[in-house]
Design a protein around this motif. Sequence first.
Motif, PDB file in Angstrom:
ATOM      1  N   UNK A  58      34.573  48.506  48.734  1.00 18.19           N
ATOM      2  CA  UNK A  58      34.286  48.636  50.171  1.00 18.19           C
ATOM      3  C   UNK A  58      34.318  50.110  50.553  1.00 18.19           C
ATOM      4  N   UNK A  59      33.253  50.564  51.148  1.00 15.87           N
ATOM      5  CA  UNK A  59      33.191  51.933  51.657  1.00 15.87           C
ATOM      6  C   UNK A  59      33.522  51.924  53.144  1.00 15.87           C
ATOM      7  N   UNK A  60      34.598  52.559  53.516  1.00 17.26           N
ATOM      8  CA  UNK A  60      34.986  52.601  54.930  1.00 17.26           C
ATOM      9  C   UNK A  60      34.889  54.047  55.405  1.00 17.26           C
ATOM     10  N   UNK A  61      33.880  54.319  56.200  1.00 14.32           N
ATOM     11  CA  UNK A  61      33.669  55.686  56.664  1.00 14.32           C
ATOM     12  C   UNK A  61      33.990  55.787  58.151  1.00 14.32           C
ATOM     13  N   UNK A  62      35.184  56.297  58.447  1.00 14.31           N
ATOM     14  CA  UNK A  62      35.601  56.476  59.839  1.00 14.31           C
ATOM     15  C   UNK A  62      34.876  57.661  60.457  1.00 14.31           C
ATOM     16  N   UNK A  75      26.551  54.748  43.265  1.00 10.44           N
ATOM     17  CA  UNK A  75      27.419  54.809  42.082  1.00 10.44           C
ATOM     18  C   UNK A  75      28.006  53.429  41.786  1.00 10.44           C
ATOM     19  N   UNK A  76      28.517  52.762  42.830  1.00  8.80           N
ATOM     20  CA  UNK A  76      29.108  51.437  42.640  1.00  8.80           C
ATOM     21  C   UNK A  76      28.068  50.434  42.175  1.00  8.80           C
ATOM     22  N   UNK A  77      26.872  50.485  42.763  1.00  2.92           N
ATOM     23  CA  UNK A  77      25.825  49.512  42.422  1.00  2.92           C
ATOM     24  C   UNK A  77      25.340  49.724  40.990  1.00  2.92           C
ATOM     25  N   UNK A  82      29.973  44.824  43.524  1.00  5.10           N
ATOM     26  CA  UNK A  82      29.459  44.390  44.827  1.00  5.10           C
ATOM     27  C   UNK A  82      29.946  45.399  45.849  1.00  5.10           C
ATOM     28  N   UNK A  83      29.011  46.069  46.494  1.00  2.45           N
ATOM     29  CA  UNK A  83      29.378  47.167  47.382  1.00  2.45           C
ATOM     30  C   UNK A  83      29.120  46.778  48.824  1.00  2.45           C
ATOM     31  N   UNK A  84      30.133  46.973  49.651  1.00  2.00           N
ATOM     32  CA  UNK A  84      29.979  46.696  51.075  1.00  2.00           C
ATOM     33  C   UNK A  84      30.287  47.973  51.860  1.00  2.00           C
ATOM     34  N   UNK A 112      38.629  45.619  45.250  1.00  2.00           N
ATOM     35  CA  UNK A 112      39.193  46.290  44.072  1.00  2.00           C
ATOM     36  C   UNK A 112      39.198  47.802  44.261  1.00  2.00           C
ATOM     37  N   UNK A 113      38.197  48.265  44.994  1.00  2.00           N
ATOM     38  CA  UNK A 113      38.059  49.705  45.207  1.00  2.00           C
ATOM     39  C   UNK A 113      37.773  49.972  46.678  1.00  2.00           C
ATOM     40  N   UNK A 114      38.535  50.863  47.268  1.00  2.00           N
ATOM     41  CA  UNK A 114      38.296  51.256  48.661  1.00  2.00           C
ATOM     42  C   UNK A 114      37.921  52.731  48.676  1.00  2.00           C
TER      43      UNK A 114
END
Lengths: 321, 442
Positions: A58-62, A75-77, A82-84, A112-114
């Motif tokens: 999960x990419x969390x961009x504040x 990169x994740x894909x 599975x990238x959100x 699994x990855x933030x």
Amino acid sequence: MNALSPHRDKILSASHLLGIEGLSPPEISRLLDLADTYVELSLQINKKQDTLRGRTQINVFFENSTRTQSSFELAGKRLGADVMNMSVKGSSVSKGETLVDTAITLNAMHPDLLVIRHSSAGACELLAQKVDCAVVNAGDGSHEHPTQALLDALTIRRRKGRLQGLTVAICGDILHSRVARSNILLLHTMGARVRVVAPTTLLPPDADRLGVEVFTDFEAGIADCDIVMMLRLQLERMNGAFVPSTREYYRFFGLNREKLKIAKPDALVMHPGPMNRGVEIASAVADGVQSVIKEQVEMGVAVRMAVLDALSRNLPGGANA
Amino acid sequence: MMVPAGLSPGHIGTVCYVNARLFDPGQDLDVKGGIRVTNGIINSLGPKITAKSRPANEQIVDCKGRLLLPGLVDMRVFAGEPGFEYKETLATATESAAAGGVTTIITMPNTDPVIDDAALVDFVLRRARDTGIVRVAPMAALTKGLAGHEMTEFGLLREAGAVAVTDGIQSVANARVLRRAMAYARDFGLPIVQHVEDADLALNGVMNEGELSTRLGLPGIPSMAELIVLERDLRLVELTGANYHASQISSRAAVEATRTAKKNGLPVTCGVSINHLSLNENDIGSYRTFFKLSPPLRSEEDRKALVEGVEDGTIDVIVSGHDPENPDTKRLTFDEAAFGAIGLETLLAAAHGLHLNENIPMETLITAMTRTPARILGLEAGALTEGAPADFSLFDEKIAWAVEEWGLKSKSNNTPFEDRLMQGRVVRTVVAGQTAYELDAQ
């Protein structure tokens, strides 16, 4: 070391990548070696691997960042995750929910990855304390931006063959720059000579304590350098706040073709982007033969693949769990 | 002198506290003995008061050789009421105080509404009387709405019971306003208490400026922000002869400036928080917001200078700086989190820690938390003397205890001493002859 090998070596000792601080030289070298293999992979027709199959990223961009976010997403894909992308603007997060509550909410989705970008220094460390997954710092306030420093190092190493013994001048808004902090730490750790070049108003207090040489004269600062790394000057910091005007800044701290001659003839010009052409860098230099700015973007995807891969090896069910 | 409000009529009857070590450095008192309390007043004290000496009908408390200290006077407390009752109330603040051996709290005017009117001083005093278990003496705002422009009605505020005027968490930036306020307050014998920090230099800063702030990527507050305001204020004291107190200083430079000013005979006093004496900027570690304080925790060198300042009397007063904040204001990133830490309940134990670790005499520490603040504010408090209010605590130096995040009486949990082992604990606190706190009763 081969990323395609079924046996996956341990690369990082920690379970998060919160900064360059704390990484050892062998850890950095291993990450760069792994990234090298992903540079090759990205040149293939089939760019996809299943290293992260079944993993959720999960990419969390504040804070908005199209470049970094898409680089992490790609990169994740490419590694099969599975990238959100969680959009934060307008959500409860920007309406007063504490960061810790956000972390608890995210954690309940079992990622699994933030990948976190935040405008406050230390935000990633705070989140990392409250979640069970691996956290990657994609930039926290004026603190660190470790993947940017790693991709810069990869770019330099591929061009120059080494990091040790090189003289690197980091020029511009050092005070507010997380890119500068991470680069200083990484290059210093790997044995390069680091200079920071800026007007005193854009230098952090006690900058010399970071193991760098401090220059307030641009020409003196870039003289005989192997690498000239320019930083972006944010618009709100011009016009009297930290420097009087953009034209004065460009006159004294902007990089043009004439000034570049003071550096070594084979010096590389770098910029983390996005550039302010005509403020910190002339177009002729940005697009010139010594510029490796486009390569930096390319290396960005490879380095982020290496980071995601390395961290996934330390996850439960990973190769080194 | 005035007795701080609250708790009338106090305890009716007579109680003898015997077998104690009576310790009041303000009276040069350090003797084994007892204290006889009648109707909330100290009737007599000394070595002659023992279990045998009392009449058979009098109640007796065996102090088991523990220290019997005058009740502490804490000059910097944010009580939350009115306006921030979810963080703290006068009831919970006074419960915290009682558990820490503090029998008089001086409340700050930074509430909602701001305490800048006699009616609001009256409100605080009435709420304290009705809900509090220790004495409360409010400071009022120095300028209307804490805006820094127009002075408040010092005379009426004083009549209503305000013990000093201050803008609390901010400095009065305008030298003309402060000069007039100093001159006018002097006529009413009202002390001016100033937060010494230049707001422009400190703007956006969240910690001490230096190598650590650079490494953490956090905007810093230079020590000069404190020194500039302090030195300007000292000049204004020269001009006006005001009764001036710098609420909390945090840096070596400010200690030195105060030392020089006192040498030159200026009528100035200053305080320091127990946090700045016990902790330094390195405690922030990886962005721990409970260590985000105003003024910021500074370097170890600064901390040592503050300790020296207390030892040689340059620094007059030690405060808790009790400032309750809740998770919604502290469980944030460091730059977004609120300033402040609670401290009433840990003040005395932490001060005892300074005695053990830094060899500061207990006499000095206790004086800075009893007689001196009482003298600065003109309060009849903080002394073990015949005829004085029976406000005291029993302190057991042998008890070791760990501070737990939610283990304190405050409504808020932001203690910088979380998980620390403390040596020495208050086992009983008596206010106006009444037991306001007892450890064993928990």
